[in-house]
Motif scaffolding. Structure first.
Motif, short mmCIF file in Angstrom:
data_model
loop_
_atom_site.label_atom_id
_atom_site.label_comp_id
_atom_site.label_asym_id
_atom_site.label_seq_id
_atom_site.Cartn_x
_atom_site.Cartn_y
_atom_site.Cartn_z
N UNK A 42 0.83 -1.20 0.00
CA UNK A 42 0.00 0.00 0.00
C UNK A 42 0.86 1.26 0.00
N UNK A 43 0.57 2.17 -0.92
CA UNK A 43 1.21 3.47 -0.90
C UNK A 43 0.64 4.32 0.24
N UNK A 44 1.50 5.09 0.90
CA UNK A 44 1.01 6.15 1.77
C UNK A 44 0.27 7.15 0.90
N UNK A 45 -0.91 7.60 1.36
CA UNK A 45 -1.75 8.47 0.55
C UNK A 45 -2.09 9.77 1.28
N UNK A 46 -2.07 10.85 0.52
CA UNK A 46 -2.65 12.12 0.95
C UNK A 46 -4.10 12.11 0.47
N UNK A 47 -5.04 12.04 1.38
CA UNK A 47 -6.43 11.94 0.97
C UNK A 47 -6.85 13.19 0.21
N UNK A 48 -7.56 13.00 -0.90
CA UNK A 48 -7.99 14.10 -1.76
C UNK A 48 -9.50 14.31 -1.70
N UNK A 49 -10.28 13.30 -2.07
CA UNK A 49 -11.74 13.42 -2.06
C UNK A 49 -12.29 12.23 -1.26
N UNK A 50 -13.00 12.53 -0.18
CA UNK A 50 -13.58 11.48 0.66
C UNK A 50 -15.10 11.52 0.57
N UNK A 51 -15.73 10.49 1.09
CA UNK A 51 -17.19 10.45 1.12
C UNK A 51 -17.85 10.21 -0.22
N UNK A 52 -17.11 9.67 -1.19
CA UNK A 52 -17.70 9.36 -2.49
C UNK A 52 -18.59 8.12 -2.38
N UNK A 53 -19.51 7.99 -3.30
CA UNK A 53 -20.39 6.81 -3.34
C UNK A 53 -20.46 6.27 -4.76
N UNK A 54 -20.70 4.99 -4.86
CA UNK A 54 -20.87 4.37 -6.16
C UNK A 54 -22.24 4.69 -6.74
N UNK A 55 -22.29 4.83 -8.07
CA UNK A 55 -23.56 5.02 -8.74
C UNK A 55 -24.13 3.73 -9.27
N UNK A 56 -23.32 2.68 -9.28
CA UNK A 56 -23.75 1.34 -9.71
C UNK A 56 -22.79 0.33 -9.10
N UNK A 61 -13.40 -7.81 -12.63
CA UNK A 61 -12.51 -7.90 -13.79
C UNK A 61 -12.73 -6.80 -14.82
N UNK A 62 -13.65 -5.87 -14.54
CA UNK A 62 -13.83 -4.71 -15.42
C UNK A 62 -12.85 -3.61 -15.00
N UNK A 63 -12.60 -2.68 -15.90
CA UNK A 63 -11.68 -1.58 -15.62
C UNK A 63 -12.38 -0.23 -15.57
N UNK A 64 -13.71 -0.27 -15.42
CA UNK A 64 -14.49 0.96 -15.25
C UNK A 64 -15.44 0.80 -14.08
N UNK A 65 -15.63 1.90 -13.35
CA UNK A 65 -16.63 1.93 -12.28
C UNK A 65 -17.41 3.22 -12.41
N UNK A 66 -18.61 3.23 -11.84
CA UNK A 66 -19.50 4.39 -11.95
C UNK A 66 -19.71 5.01 -10.58
N UNK A 67 -19.46 6.31 -10.48
CA UNK A 67 -19.72 7.05 -9.25
C UNK A 67 -21.07 7.75 -9.33
N UNK A 68 -21.63 8.08 -8.18
CA UNK A 68 -22.87 8.85 -8.17
C UNK A 68 -22.57 10.28 -8.60
N UNK A 69 -23.59 10.98 -9.08
CA UNK A 69 -23.40 12.35 -9.59
C UNK A 69 -22.93 13.28 -8.48
N UNK A 70 -22.22 14.34 -8.90
CA UNK A 70 -21.75 15.33 -7.95
C UNK A 70 -20.41 14.99 -7.32
N UNK A 71 -19.68 14.02 -7.87
CA UNK A 71 -18.42 13.58 -7.27
C UNK A 71 -17.29 14.60 -7.44
#
Length: 288
Positions: A42-56, A61-71
Protein backbone atom coordinates in the motif's frame (compact mmCIF):
# COMPACT_ATOMS: atom_id res chain seq x y z
CA UNK A 1 25.12 -28.78 27.57
CA UNK A 2 21.59 -28.72 26.25
CA UNK A 3 18.11 -29.46 27.44
CA UNK A 4 15.74 -31.43 25.23
CA UNK A 5 12.17 -32.57 25.50
CA UNK A 6 10.46 -35.42 23.74
CA UNK A 7 7.37 -34.99 21.58
CA UNK A 8 4.96 -37.94 21.64
CA UNK A 9 2.04 -38.54 19.30
CA UNK A 10 0.08 -39.74 22.33
CA UNK A 11 -0.08 -36.11 23.47
CA UNK A 12 -3.01 -35.66 21.13
CA UNK A 13 -1.28 -34.19 18.09
CA UNK A 14 -2.27 -35.59 14.69
CA UNK A 15 0.47 -37.82 13.30
CA UNK A 16 0.61 -35.61 10.19
CA UNK A 17 2.05 -32.82 12.36
CA UNK A 18 4.89 -34.93 13.75
CA UNK A 19 8.11 -35.41 11.81
CA UNK A 20 10.74 -38.07 12.60
CA UNK A 21 14.38 -37.41 11.77
CA UNK A 22 16.88 -39.95 10.44
CA UNK A 23 18.21 -40.29 14.00
CA UNK A 24 14.79 -41.07 15.39
CA UNK A 25 14.11 -37.65 16.91
CA UNK A 26 10.61 -36.24 16.71
CA UNK A 27 9.53 -32.66 16.11
CA UNK A 28 6.49 -30.57 15.27
CA UNK A 29 6.07 -29.81 11.57
CA UNK A 30 5.89 -26.04 11.08
CA UNK A 31 5.28 -24.05 7.90
CA UNK A 32 7.83 -21.23 7.85
CA UNK A 33 6.04 -19.59 4.92
CA UNK A 34 2.54 -18.25 5.64
CA UNK A 35 0.16 -19.83 3.14
CA UNK A 36 -3.19 -18.24 4.00
CA UNK A 37 -2.81 -14.57 4.95
CA UNK A 38 -3.41 -11.90 2.29
CA UNK A 39 -0.37 -9.69 1.62
CA UNK A 40 -0.50 -5.89 1.74
CA UNK A 41 1.33 -3.50 -0.60
CA UNK A 42 0.00 0.00 0.00
CA UNK A 43 1.21 3.47 -0.90
CA UNK A 44 1.01 6.15 1.77
CA UNK A 45 -1.75 8.47 0.55
CA UNK A 46 -2.65 12.12 0.95
CA UNK A 47 -6.43 11.94 0.97
CA UNK A 48 -7.99 14.10 -1.76
CA UNK A 49 -11.74 13.42 -2.06
CA UNK A 50 -13.58 11.48 0.66
CA UNK A 51 -17.19 10.45 1.12
CA UNK A 52 -17.70 9.36 -2.49
CA UNK A 53 -20.39 6.81 -3.34
CA UNK A 54 -20.87 4.37 -6.16
CA UNK A 55 -23.56 5.02 -8.74
CA UNK A 56 -23.75 1.34 -9.71
CA UNK A 57 -22.42 -1.95 -8.39
CA UNK A 58 -19.01 -2.80 -9.82
CA UNK A 59 -18.31 -5.80 -12.06
CA UNK A 60 -15.38 -8.08 -11.29
CA UNK A 61 -12.51 -7.90 -13.79
CA UNK A 62 -13.83 -4.71 -15.42
CA UNK A 63 -11.68 -1.58 -15.62
CA UNK A 64 -14.49 0.96 -15.25
CA UNK A 65 -16.63 1.93 -12.28
CA UNK A 66 -19.50 4.39 -11.95
CA UNK A 67 -19.72 7.05 -9.25
CA UNK A 68 -22.87 8.85 -8.17
CA UNK A 69 -23.40 12.35 -9.59
CA UNK A 70 -21.75 15.33 -7.95
CA UNK A 71 -18.42 13.58 -7.27
CA UNK A 72 -16.31 16.42 -8.71
CA UNK A 73 -13.65 14.21 -10.25
CA UNK A 74 -12.23 15.00 -13.68
CA UNK A 75 -9.32 13.66 -15.69
CA UNK A 76 -7.48 16.94 -15.06
CA UNK A 77 -7.80 16.86 -11.26
CA UNK A 78 -7.76 13.10 -10.62
CA UNK A 79 -5.92 11.07 -13.29
CA UNK A 80 -2.90 9.59 -11.51
CA UNK A 81 -4.60 9.52 -8.11
CA UNK A 82 -5.44 6.27 -6.32
CA UNK A 83 -9.08 5.30 -5.76
CA UNK A 84 -9.98 3.08 -2.80
CA UNK A 85 -13.14 0.95 -2.61
CA UNK A 86 -13.74 -0.80 0.73
CA UNK A 87 -16.41 -3.27 1.81
CA UNK A 88 -17.55 -1.62 5.04
CA UNK A 89 -18.57 -4.93 6.64
CA UNK A 90 -15.52 -7.16 6.14
CA UNK A 91 -12.82 -4.61 5.21
CA UNK A 92 -11.85 -6.19 1.90
CA UNK A 93 -10.72 -3.48 -0.47
CA UNK A 94 -9.57 -2.53 -3.95
CA UNK A 95 -7.02 0.14 -4.81
CA UNK A 96 -6.25 1.23 -8.35
CA UNK A 97 -4.92 4.19 -10.30
CA UNK A 98 -7.39 6.53 -11.97
CA UNK A 99 -6.59 6.72 -15.70
CA UNK A 100 -9.45 8.94 -16.85
CA UNK A 101 -12.84 10.29 -15.83
CA UNK A 102 -15.71 10.67 -18.30
CA UNK A 103 -18.85 11.97 -16.65
CA UNK A 104 -19.55 9.54 -13.81
CA UNK A 105 -17.42 6.74 -15.29
CA UNK A 106 -13.92 6.26 -13.91
CA UNK A 107 -11.37 4.17 -15.80
CA UNK A 108 -8.94 2.39 -13.47
CA UNK A 109 -6.01 0.00 -13.50
CA UNK A 110 -5.67 -2.79 -12.50
CA UNK A 111 -9.08 -4.45 -13.11
CA UNK A 112 -11.62 -4.49 -10.28
CA UNK A 113 -11.03 -7.47 -8.01
CA UNK A 114 -14.53 -8.00 -6.59
CA UNK A 115 -18.14 -6.85 -6.69
CA UNK A 116 -18.56 -3.65 -4.68
CA UNK A 117 -22.15 -2.67 -4.05
CA UNK A 118 -23.64 0.80 -3.70
CA UNK A 119 -24.98 0.17 -0.21
CA UNK A 120 -21.90 -1.40 1.40
CA UNK A 121 -18.91 0.39 -0.17
CA UNK A 122 -16.98 3.43 0.99
CA UNK A 123 -14.94 5.33 -1.61
CA UNK A 124 -12.14 7.90 -1.46
CA UNK A 125 -9.25 9.08 -3.62
CA UNK A 126 -5.68 9.91 -2.64
CA UNK A 127 -2.38 11.20 -3.98
CA UNK A 128 0.69 8.96 -3.57
CA UNK A 129 3.40 11.38 -4.76
CA UNK A 130 5.04 13.36 -1.94
CA UNK A 131 6.95 15.66 -4.32
CA UNK A 132 4.06 16.92 -6.44
CA UNK A 133 0.42 16.00 -6.89
CA UNK A 134 0.15 12.99 -9.22
CA UNK A 135 -2.77 14.58 -11.09
CA UNK A 136 -2.21 18.33 -11.13
CA UNK A 137 1.57 18.54 -10.75
CA UNK A 138 1.25 21.11 -7.96
CA UNK A 139 4.09 20.89 -5.41
CA UNK A 140 3.44 19.38 -2.00
CA UNK A 141 3.83 22.25 0.44
CA UNK A 142 3.84 21.58 4.18
CA UNK A 143 5.65 24.77 5.11
CA UNK A 144 2.51 26.54 6.35
CA UNK A 145 0.21 23.64 7.22
CA UNK A 146 1.84 20.20 7.58
CA UNK A 147 0.74 17.74 4.88
CA UNK A 148 -0.23 14.23 5.95
CA UNK A 149 0.33 11.01 4.00
CA UNK A 150 -0.97 7.97 5.82
CA UNK A 151 -2.06 4.37 6.05
CA UNK A 152 -5.34 4.60 7.92
CA UNK A 153 -7.31 1.35 8.19
CA UNK A 154 -11.06 1.54 8.51
CA UNK A 155 -12.86 0.08 11.52
CA UNK A 156 -13.19 -3.31 9.82
CA UNK A 157 -9.51 -3.45 8.78
CA UNK A 158 -6.28 -4.39 10.55
CA UNK A 159 -2.84 -5.54 9.53
CA UNK A 160 0.88 -5.78 10.25
CA UNK A 161 3.37 -3.56 8.41
CA UNK A 162 6.70 -5.37 8.11
CA UNK A 163 8.66 -3.08 5.76
CA UNK A 164 8.55 0.26 3.95
CA UNK A 165 10.17 0.95 0.58
CA UNK A 166 11.06 4.48 -0.54
CA UNK A 167 11.66 5.39 -4.18
CA UNK A 168 12.44 8.78 -5.73
CA UNK A 169 13.02 10.09 -9.25
CA UNK A 170 14.80 13.31 -10.21
CA UNK A 171 16.77 14.99 -12.96
CA UNK A 172 19.64 15.19 -10.45
CA UNK A 173 22.04 12.62 -9.05
CA UNK A 174 21.63 11.38 -5.47
CA UNK A 175 24.18 11.08 -2.68
CA UNK A 176 24.03 10.96 1.12
CA UNK A 177 23.74 14.76 1.40
CA UNK A 178 20.62 15.08 -0.80
CA UNK A 179 17.03 13.96 -0.29
CA UNK A 180 16.47 11.78 -3.32
CA UNK A 181 17.94 14.03 -5.98
CA UNK A 182 16.77 17.26 -4.32
CA UNK A 183 18.59 19.45 -1.79
CA UNK A 184 18.39 18.12 1.76
CA UNK A 185 15.20 18.99 3.62
CA UNK A 186 15.34 21.43 6.54
CA UNK A 187 12.46 20.29 8.73
CA UNK A 188 12.04 16.97 6.96
CA UNK A 189 9.26 14.41 7.11
CA UNK A 190 8.42 12.39 10.21
CA UNK A 191 7.32 8.77 10.18
CA UNK A 192 5.09 8.10 13.18
CA UNK A 193 2.42 5.78 14.55
CA UNK A 194 -0.87 7.35 15.58
CA UNK A 195 -2.29 5.59 18.64
CA UNK A 196 -5.97 5.16 19.34
CA UNK A 197 -5.72 7.31 22.47
CA UNK A 198 -4.52 10.34 20.50
CA UNK A 199 -0.82 9.94 21.32
CA UNK A 200 1.96 9.26 18.81
CA UNK A 201 5.09 7.14 18.53
CA UNK A 202 7.70 9.00 16.46
CA UNK A 203 9.86 6.53 14.56
CA UNK A 204 12.23 8.71 12.54
CA UNK A 205 12.56 12.06 10.75
CA UNK A 206 14.07 12.01 7.26
CA UNK A 207 15.95 15.06 5.98
CA UNK A 208 18.47 13.50 3.60
CA UNK A 209 19.55 10.18 2.14
CA UNK A 210 21.95 9.66 5.04
CA UNK A 211 18.96 9.55 7.41
CA UNK A 212 17.29 7.01 5.15
CA UNK A 213 20.42 4.88 4.84
CA UNK A 214 21.23 4.80 8.54
CA UNK A 215 17.78 3.55 9.51
CA UNK A 216 17.14 1.33 6.53
CA UNK A 217 19.06 -0.91 4.19
CA UNK A 218 19.43 -1.74 0.50
CA UNK A 219 19.89 1.92 -0.51
CA UNK A 220 20.58 2.10 -4.24
CA UNK A 221 21.04 4.93 -6.73
CA UNK A 222 20.14 4.64 -10.40
CA UNK A 223 21.68 6.44 -13.37
CA UNK A 224 19.77 6.83 -16.68
CA UNK A 225 20.37 4.61 -19.69
CA UNK A 226 19.89 4.92 -23.46
CA UNK A 227 19.22 8.64 -23.58
CA UNK A 228 16.90 8.78 -20.60
CA UNK A 229 17.66 11.68 -18.23
CA UNK A 230 15.77 10.59 -15.11
CA UNK A 231 17.84 9.44 -12.14
CA UNK A 232 16.54 7.59 -9.12
CA UNK A 233 17.03 6.24 -5.62
CA UNK A 234 15.41 3.44 -3.64
CA UNK A 235 15.79 2.19 -0.07
CA UNK A 236 14.01 -0.15 2.30
CA UNK A 237 13.31 -0.02 6.04
CA UNK A 238 12.44 -3.46 7.46
CA UNK A 239 10.70 -3.72 10.83
CA UNK A 240 9.96 -7.45 11.20
CA UNK A 241 12.74 -9.93 11.96
CA UNK A 242 15.18 -10.11 14.85
CA UNK A 243 18.01 -8.83 12.65
CA UNK A 244 15.97 -5.67 11.96
CA UNK A 245 13.73 -3.78 14.40
CA UNK A 246 12.42 -7.08 15.71
CA UNK A 247 8.74 -6.15 15.56
CA UNK A 248 6.05 -5.47 12.97
CA UNK A 249 3.90 -2.35 13.18
CA UNK A 250 0.35 -3.45 13.91
CA UNK A 251 -2.47 -1.16 12.81
CA UNK A 252 -6.05 -1.74 13.95
CA UNK A 253 -8.74 0.46 12.46
CA UNK A 254 -11.16 -0.41 15.25
CA UNK A 255 -8.71 1.25 17.67
CA UNK A 256 -8.20 4.33 15.48
CA UNK A 257 -4.56 3.50 14.72
CA UNK A 258 -2.65 4.77 11.66
CA UNK A 259 0.86 5.04 10.23
CA UNK A 260 1.67 8.57 9.11
CA UNK A 261 4.32 10.55 7.23
CA UNK A 262 4.07 14.24 8.09
CA UNK A 263 5.71 16.75 5.72
CA UNK A 264 6.72 20.12 7.14
CA UNK A 265 8.09 22.00 4.12
CA UNK A 266 7.89 22.69 0.40
CA UNK A 267 8.93 19.45 -1.29
CA UNK A 268 9.37 20.52 -4.91
CA UNK A 269 9.91 24.22 -5.57
CA UNK A 270 11.98 24.18 -8.79
CA UNK A 271 13.57 21.81 -11.30
CA UNK A 272 16.15 21.15 -8.55
CA UNK A 273 13.55 19.08 -6.72
CA UNK A 274 12.34 15.50 -7.06
CA UNK A 275 9.88 14.44 -9.73
CA UNK A 276 8.40 11.78 -7.47
CA UNK A 277 8.77 10.60 -3.89
CA UNK A 278 6.73 7.56 -2.87
CA UNK A 279 6.62 5.32 0.19
CA UNK A 280 5.18 1.79 -0.15
CA UNK A 281 4.25 -0.19 2.96
CA UNK A 282 4.47 -3.98 2.86
CA UNK A 283 2.86 -6.42 5.25
CA UNK A 284 -0.14 -8.65 5.74
CA UNK A 285 -3.78 -8.48 6.76
CA UNK A 286 -4.81 -9.90 10.12
CA UNK A 287 -7.07 -12.90 9.93
CA UNK A 288 -10.28 -12.75 11.88
Amino acid sequence: MSCTSTLHDKEGLPSSLIETTARGGKGLAVFIQDQTTDPLDLFFLQKKVTGLTLGADTVTNERELTLSTGHGLTTANSAGHIIDLTHTADGHFYRGEILSVTGNVVEVAPPLSDVYTIATTSVFTGNSNMAQDSATGLPINGSITPVMFSLEPQASQSGDITAITLATTSQNSSDLTTFGGAPALTDGMTLRIKRGDGTYKNIFTYRNNFDIAIQGNDLQVFEPKSGNTTKGLSARVVFAGQENHGVAIRLDGALGEALELVIYELMNDTANGNISVKFLAEGSELQG
